[in-house]
Scaffold this active site. Structure first.
Site, mmCIF file in Angstrom:
data_model
loop_
_atom_site.group_PDB
_atom_site.id
_atom_site.type_symbol
_atom_site.label_atom_id
_atom_site.label_comp_id
_atom_site.label_asym_id
_atom_site.label_seq_id
_atom_site.Cartn_x
_atom_site.Cartn_y
_atom_site.Cartn_z
ATOM 1 N N LYS A 1 0.821 -1.206 0.000
ATOM 2 C CA LYS A 1 0.000 0.000 0.000
ATOM 3 C C LYS A 1 0.867 1.275 0.000
ATOM 4 C CE LYS A 1 -4.161 -0.174 1.841
ATOM 5 N NZ LYS A 1 -5.122 -0.450 0.753
HETATM 6 N N1 PMP Z 1 -6.456 -4.545 -3.490
HETATM 7 C C1 PMP Z 1 -6.213 -3.237 -3.341
HETATM 8 C C2 PMP Z 1 -5.573 -2.498 -4.463
HETATM 9 C C3 PMP Z 1 -6.563 -2.575 -2.158
HETATM 10 O O1 PMP Z 1 -6.318 -1.280 -2.006
HETATM 11 C C4 PMP Z 1 -7.202 -3.310 -1.137
HETATM 12 C C5 PMP Z 1 -7.634 -2.611 0.125
HETATM 13 N N2 PMP Z 1 -6.610 -2.586 1.072
HETATM 14 C C6 PMP Z 1 -7.425 -4.679 -1.324
HETATM 15 C C7 PMP Z 1 -7.047 -5.265 -2.512
HETATM 16 C C8 PMP Z 1 -8.024 -5.509 -0.230
HETATM 17 O O2 PMP Z 1 -7.091 -5.628 0.806
HETATM 18 P P1 PMP Z 1 -7.539 -5.821 2.313
HETATM 19 O O3 PMP Z 1 -8.505 -6.937 2.320
HETATM 20 O O4 PMP Z 1 -6.278 -6.156 3.022
HETATM 21 O O5 PMP Z 1 -8.155 -4.558 2.750
#
Ligand code: PMP
Length: 351
Positions: A213
């Site tokens: 992220k």
């Molecule tokens: N893909 C992207 C690009 C994201 O930004 C997110 C959100 N964090 C997710 C997938 C899902 O990740 P998570 O379940 O860890 O929130």
């Protein structure tokens, strides 16, 4: 005082601070006290952060107060302008964030869902910029911010970023910062049936930008989301040059075919924590999936911390009907995050 373009362009009034003075004051407030602030702020909002409530001596309900933000070891009012305009992260996207959820639990308290996993992913992202990220400190600050704001059902946004020191691309001389904000509302797709379209944009390849992220990487998601909305859809689906599904702009993709749940696996996709949770809850298989397979599925859903399990109603011209498996899984997920499934209690950190 907020520094806006207007503020900077207008000649300074005699008794008003000049733009340079205002910027210096902001810088001083933002960075000087932060490093030496009293540790008490780590657990309790300061009187200033509590706002007029204490001064007036009357009780202002928590929900009506401006939420505080934890910033480098102290609480500040959520609307305080803090970062200097030369902040490196603002110019180059040199920041790392997380999206975390806390949920009200049946016992009247609240719990953060999979806090260690989120903080560990953030640490990995921070490492990319040489940011020394302390998982335990960030976790404690998260809980303290929720308590300070009285938030139970909340979206939590930690951000660590490169501050000031150079305008160049060598990040070593830069100051490093951490903030944690909590928002009482859920953002993103939030479980509503969603209209999806295949994006003309390709996902950042993991060989160019790691699937973490990193703030700058999200420009890719923003372009895709914007383009999808301009064509009347809610959300964009990234596919690769070989026709495999990657992910959405902020969520991972699943499909259901003949009762079999499959989680899309792709090296360019963020390894989502909700994805991992859904795999565990559903026994889904994880493998590469083509766009053709997705169009041929009985149900498609996307998932993420903010999106939870969001059923897809339309994928370009393909319409999906009822989604009983998604519904069941979403309901199970809702019970798990609220502490109603004791088997998964280890995923919850009490606030
Ligand atoms: N893909 C992207 C690009 C994201 O930004 C997110 C959100 N964090 C997710 C997938 C899902 O990740 P998570 O379940 O860890 O929130």
């Amino acid at each position: 005082m907020h520094l806006t373009a207007e503020t900077l362009e207008r000649p300074a009034a005699a008794d008003a601070p000049s733009p340079a003075q205002a910027a210096a004051a902001v810088r001083e407030r933002a960075y000087a006290p932060a490093r030496s602030e009293v540790p008490r702020a780590e657990v309790e909002p300061s009187a200033a952060a509590r706002g007029s409530e204490s001064r007036a001596g009357s009780e202002v309900p928590t929900s009506q107060r401006t939420p505080v933000i934890w910033f480098d070891g102290r609480f500040i009012p959520g609307d305080a302008p803090e970062a200097p305009l030369t902040t490196h992260a603002m110019h180059y996207g040199t920041a790392v964030f997380e999206g975390i959820r806390s949920y009200a639990t049946a016992d009247g308290g609240a719990a953060v869902f999979r806090l260690p996993e989120h903080m560990e992913r953030m640490r990995k992202g921070a490492e990319m910029f040489g940011i020394d990220f302390d998982v335990e400190r960030a976790s404690q600050a998260t809980l303290a911010t929720l308590r300070a704001n009285g938030h139970r059902d909340a979206y939590i946004r930690p951000l660590t970023w490169m501050g000031t020191g150079t305008i160049g691309l060598d990040v070593d001389p830069l100051s490093q910062h951490l903030m944690i904000a909590t928002l009482p509302k859920v953002v993103h797709l939030g479980g509503a049936r969603t209209r999806l379209t295949v994006s003309p944009w390709k996902r950042n390849p993991a060989t160019s930008l790691p699937a973490l992220k990193l703030s700058g990487a999200y420009v890719n998601s923003i372009l895709a989301k914007r383009e999808a909305k301009q064509r009347g859809f809610d959300e964009a689906l990234f596919t690769d040059d070989q026709g495999y599904v990657v992910e959405c702009t902020g969520a991972n993709v699943f499909m259901v075919k003949n009762g079999v749940v499959t989680s899309v696996d792709h090296r360019d996709a963020l390894p989502g924590i909700t994805r991992d949770t859904m795999i565990e809850l559903s026994g889904a298989q994880s493998r590469a999936v083509t766009l053709h397979e997705l169009l041929d599925a009985d149900e498609v859903f996307v998932c993420g911390t903010a999106a939870e399990a969001t059923p897809i109603s339309v994928l370009d011209r393909r319409e999906f009907g009822d989604n009983p498996v998604t519904r069941e899984l979403a309901a199970l997920y809702a019970r798990v995050v609220r502490g109603e499934e004791p088997r998964y209690a280890a995923w919850l950190t009490a606030v």
